[in-house]
Design a protein around this motif. Structure first.
Motif, short mmCIF file in Angstrom:
data_model
loop_
_atom_site.label_atom_id
_atom_site.label_comp_id
_atom_site.label_asym_id
_atom_site.label_seq_id
_atom_site.Cartn_x
_atom_site.Cartn_y
_atom_site.Cartn_z
N HIS A 169 0.97 -1.09 0.14
CA HIS A 169 -0.04 -0.17 0.42
C HIS A 169 0.62 1.35 -0.37
O HIS A 169 1.38 1.69 0.85
CB HIS A 169 -0.81 -0.10 1.53
N LEU A 170 1.25 1.32 -0.96
CA LEU A 170 1.67 3.27 -1.35
C LEU A 170 1.25 4.01 -1.38
O LEU A 170 0.16 3.77 -2.10
CB LEU A 170 3.28 3.22 -2.46
N PRO A 171 0.52 5.18 -0.50
CA PRO A 171 0.06 6.44 -0.65
C PRO A 171 0.24 7.27 -1.84
O PRO A 171 0.24 8.34 -1.84
CB PRO A 171 0.43 7.40 0.69
N TYR A 172 0.70 6.93 -3.33
CA TYR A 172 1.09 7.24 -4.06
C TYR A 172 0.96 6.10 -5.37
O TYR A 172 1.75 5.68 -5.28
CB TYR A 172 2.10 8.55 -4.93
N LYS A 173 0.86 7.37 -6.62
CA LYS A 173 1.07 6.04 -7.46
C LYS A 173 2.20 6.22 -8.43
O LYS A 173 3.02 7.07 -8.61
CB LYS A 173 -0.61 6.18 -8.75
N GLN A 174 2.44 5.08 -8.75
CA GLN A 174 3.95 5.36 -9.63
C GLN A 174 4.14 6.15 -10.91
O GLN A 174 4.93 6.91 -11.00
CB GLN A 174 4.67 3.88 -9.71
N SER A 175 3.12 6.42 -11.34
CA SER A 175 3.12 7.20 -12.17
C SER A 175 2.55 8.48 -12.59
O SER A 175 2.69 9.52 -13.36
CB SER A 175 1.39 6.58 -13.38
N ALA A 176 2.16 8.89 -11.11
CA ALA A 176 1.65 10.72 -10.41
C ALA A 176 3.39 11.14 -10.37
O ALA A 176 3.45 12.19 -10.37
CB ALA A 176 1.88 10.03 -9.05
N LEU A 177 4.53 10.34 -11.14
CA LEU A 177 5.94 11.34 -11.32
C LEU A 177 6.19 10.70 -12.51
O LEU A 177 6.24 9.34 -13.24
CB LEU A 177 6.58 10.83 -10.31
N GLU A 178 6.63 11.90 -13.08
CA GLU A 178 7.31 11.00 -14.81
C GLU A 178 9.15 11.46 -14.81
O GLU A 178 9.47 12.41 -14.07
CB GLU A 178 6.86 12.17 -15.31
N PRO A 179 9.68 10.59 -15.04
CA PRO A 179 11.19 10.55 -15.10
C PRO A 179 11.61 11.78 -15.89
O PRO A 179 10.84 12.21 -17.44
CB PRO A 179 11.61 9.21 -15.94
N LEU A 180 12.35 12.38 -15.39
CA LEU A 180 13.44 13.81 -15.29
C LEU A 180 14.66 13.99 -16.94
O LEU A 180 14.51 13.89 -18.33
CB LEU A 180 13.07 14.63 -15.54
N ALA A 181 15.33 12.73 -16.01
CA ALA A 181 16.75 13.48 -16.18
C ALA A 181 17.65 12.28 -15.04
O ALA A 181 17.15 12.43 -14.34
CB ALA A 181 17.20 14.64 -15.85
N MET A 182 18.52 11.74 -15.81
CA MET A 182 19.45 10.66 -15.07
C MET A 182 21.02 11.43 -14.69
O MET A 182 21.12 12.68 -15.58
CB MET A 182 19.94 9.54 -16.41
N ILE A 183 21.30 11.22 -13.64
CA ILE A 183 21.79 11.89 -12.91
C ILE A 183 23.50 11.08 -13.57
O ILE A 183 24.98 11.34 -13.68
CB ILE A 183 22.42 12.56 -11.49
N ALA A 184 23.36 9.61 -12.62
CA ALA A 184 24.99 8.62 -12.18
C ALA A 184 23.87 7.57 -12.06
O ALA A 184 22.69 7.47 -11.73
CB ALA A 184 25.69 9.44 -12.11
N VAL A 185 25.01 6.47 -12.18
CA VAL A 185 25.09 5.07 -11.57
C VAL A 185 26.03 4.53 -11.16
O VAL A 185 26.76 5.17 -10.67
CB VAL A 185 24.23 4.49 -13.23
N ALA A 186 25.55 4.13 -9.71
CA ALA A 186 27.24 3.02 -9.18
C ALA A 186 26.63 1.74 -8.84
O ALA A 186 26.43 1.36 -8.44
CB ALA A 186 26.89 3.98 -7.65
N PRO A 187 27.19 1.39 -10.33
CA PRO A 187 27.42 -0.85 -10.20
C PRO A 187 28.37 -0.58 -8.73
O PRO A 187 29.26 0.20 -8.15
CB PRO A 187 28.45 -0.18 -11.23
N ALA A 188 27.92 -1.62 -8.43
CA ALA A 188 28.61 -2.64 -7.24
C ALA A 188 29.68 -2.99 -6.64
O ALA A 188 29.54 -3.74 -8.13
CB ALA A 188 27.34 -2.97 -5.91
N ILE A 189 30.78 -3.67 -6.47
CA ILE A 189 31.74 -4.47 -6.15
C ILE A 189 31.34 -5.70 -5.10
O ILE A 189 30.81 -5.20 -4.16
CB ILE A 189 32.78 -3.57 -5.31
N LEU A 190 32.21 -6.69 -5.59
CA LEU A 190 31.46 -8.04 -5.03
C LEU A 190 32.20 -8.13 -4.37
O LEU A 190 34.02 -8.12 -4.37
CB LEU A 190 31.58 -9.60 -5.97
#
Length: 344
Positions: free
Chosen positions: A126-147
């Protein structure tokens, strides 16, 4: 410019001309004079037309917050208007995300968020919002993980680790920063792809988990490049990185997907950091926001800030960012459901 136009019009009036042209010139001069007397408040302010708030659904001082503050500072400089970072931590990012979803769709409230945005719908009924209530705008960065593994683990690469886990007859323990966190779900994906079960040991944050990994209380953990300092000190071993291709974050580490274990050929997990806007934000405003964010991300000082944070810039169009978030949901949804993962 107004002075020059006024002079020109005055000369035109003084010239012998028809009554029509003298009246037209006088009307134009009156309009220029009226414009000059308008108060500043009546003139259109520069984009975005007032202060902008960046809602961050994490506590101050964390990685997402640091990236948001670096971005906000440079956007403020570009726009000449205040950009305020509003930390709304709690509820596994739900509190801040819900606040952004309820905000006016006018381009003056943005959500700077991460991995949990795509996984929470699978972990919370039960989330108090719908996923569709927010629209993707811009990617900043990613951080792959190290094992990382403890030095006592008899493995120096991914194939030997997989063989050990499969044949030791003992449960292999993975630490994480909490139930439903990126390190937790990444470890479950790793185990699922090689066909084994693991013992998950959740901690309240990466730090406590890393301390117990160094102390030998747990055997493995997916963590950031910051932990590479313990590899140099001989306290940990780093076996691979969770990107599909070699990463600039750890160029000496082979991607787990390229380790030679067939089952892991598509293994990838990473924390992402991006910006979303309330649904219904006008497309021209979205386009301008996206363009300005991309321009800021391309500046040398912002790239330096991203590098200091230990993440990789990943420029994307809006459509590419939306497709990326969709693929993240498709990747993690089955793992979360299969392992019955629930957030803390």
């Amino acid at each position: 410019m107004r002075t020059m136009l006024s002079t020109f019009l005055a000369l035109l009036i003084d010239r012998p001309a028809s009554h029509f042209w003298r009246r037209a010139a006088a009307t134009a001069l009156w309009a220029v004079a009226a414009l000059a007397t308008l108060p500043a408040a009546a003139q259109t302010p520069p984009f975005p037309g007032g202060p902008v708030t960046l809602i961050v659904p994490y506590a101050a001082g964390g990685l997402t917050d640091n990236l948001a503050r670096a971005l906000g500072q440079r956007l403020a400089e570009r726009w000449g208007q205040p950009v305020i970072v509003d930390n709304r931590a709690g509820g596994g990012t739900v509190i801040g995300t819900a606040a952004a979803a309820r905000a006016p769709a006018d381009g003056k409230t943005l959500l700077v968020t991460s991995f949990g945005f795509t996984t929470n719908p699978f972990m919370m009924s039960h989330l108090p919002y719908k996923q569709s209530a927010l629209e993707p705008l811009a990617m900043i960065a990613v951080a792959p993980a190290i094992l990382f593994v403890h030095p006592s683990v008899p493995a120096d690469d991914v194939p030997s680790l997989v063989k050990y886990i499969r044949t030791s007859g003992k449960p292999f323990s993975f630490a994480s920063s909490g139930n439903g966190s990126s390190p937790h779900i990444g470890a479950e994906l790793f185990a699922s792809q090689i066909g084994v079960s693991i013992v998950h040991v959740p901690y309240k944050g990466n730090g406590p988990g890393l301390n117990d990994l160094i102390g030998g209380q747990v055997q493995g953990m997916f963590d950031s490049k910051a932990a590479l300092a313990f590899v140099k000190a001989g306290k940990l071993k780093a076996l691979g990185i969770s990107s599909l291709k070699p990463s600039t974050l750890a160029p000496d580490l082979k991607p787990i997907a390229q380790s030679g274990v067939p089952e892991l050929a598509n293994f990838a997990t990473a924390s992402w950091f991006g910006v979303l806007v309330p649904e219904g934000t006008p497309k021209p405003i979205q386009s301008r926001l996206h363009a300005d964010i991309r321009a800021v991300l391309d500046t040398p000082d912002m790239r330096e800030a991203i590098d200091r944070a230990g993440v990789e810039p990943l420029p994307m169009t809006q459509a590419e960012f939306a497709a990326y978030l969709k693929s993240e949901a498709e990747r993690w949804g089955p793992v979360i459901r299969d392992k019955n993962i629930r957030a803390d």
